[in-house]
Motif scaffolding. Structure first.
Motif: not given
Lengths: 194, 194
Positions: A159-160, A162-163, B162-164, B166
């Protein structure tokens, strides 16, 4: 971090960039052939099913490159946190070199408005997320984290990454990638507490 | 977490969902009017410039809701890490309730293939990221983190959120949001070390 481009790679590089910068639907195959300076016919040779096959190949290549880089950094001798941090610094350098236009976040493909292939694209992106998570999770288990904690930390790290990529491309600056590198180092270097 | 929907909200709820699920271009205003069960004319009353104005209103509402929720959790008395963790648990519950279709990640808007408004959308998303970062950063400074570290941790937290989101929407399961909640708690609860 990437191989010397051959024709197939040149086509994929150009296609990714055009899809991302001007939109999937707005990008025609002729422009991809022209901009990649590839011989006529080579696009149809490598991608006989056309644009949809090209889109999936773009996703798969992003995935393979990232997995390979991840594994490579993980085997470099440092801690898992250092490995992810090095990866993010590498992405930040690449992003700056390409003026924040050469990299395409997975989220782009998830939002591409293609009625026919969106399921396939979504499936492909799901596999990519899981693949990265597995690479990181396996290493954390080897580092002594318990399975459950390793999976959780690996998911948060994905997540980190990609975000941060998304924020960096949106704001056209590397700060979010470097901030994520710091956070990953903190998150993954802590010893298992249970 | 959301107000009782009035007509404007109902239009925005329906529009967000349709844009995200079937594509921005594929969604017509008539379907939005019909599915939101709003009186004819109300869409044009609230959004005289049509679909583009509607898209921006969807982004701004996402932003305002998230900022409001963030501030609300931040003022709840717990630590910053607990606040972000509570927020993420809240998002996870909402996502599950809507079968992972009611929430739209910002990345969707960043990838919408709209030649005319994409710059405006990108600007709007940039402001949203910065806004969230400021809410978190200000709280971390109040908690005793140094300015530079607070900004860095706040940026990483936004990436994590935001990554999570997604990942959760892609995989249609809440795991990534709960993993991010755990990571945020670790990341933000550590005392400043410098």
């Amino acid at each position: 971090m990437t191989n010397k481009p051959n024709t197939r790679d040149a086509i994929l590089d150009t296609a990714s960039k055009l899809f991302y910068c001007q939109g999937y639907h707005a990008t025609g195959l002729n422009q991809i052939i022209k901009d990649s300076e590839s011989p006529k016919g080579s696009l149809y040779y490598y991608f006989p099913d056309g644009k949809e096959e090209l889109a999936l190949a773009c996703i798969n290549r992003t995935s393979e490159n990232m997995s390979r880089d991840l594994r490579c950094y993980m085997d470099n001798g440092g801690s898992a946190g250092e490995a992810v941090s090095d990866l993010l610094h590498g992405i930040a350098r690449e992003a700056e070199k390409s003026a924040y236009e050469g990299l395409v976040p997975l989220s782009f493909w998830l939002a591409v408005e293609t009625s026919g292939i969106s399921d396939q694209l979504q499936q492909a992106c799901r596999s990519v997320f899981l693949d990265w998570q597995n690479v990181i999770g396996e290493r954390l288990v080897r580092d002594g984290f318990q399975e459950e904690e390793a999976v959780r930390k690996a998911s948060a790290t994905v997540s980190l990454i990609e975000g941060a990529l998304l924020q960096a491309l949106t704001c056209k600056e590397g700060g979010p990638l470097l901030a994520a590198a710091h956070a990953a180092a903190e998150l993954l270097n802590r010893p298992a507490e249970k």
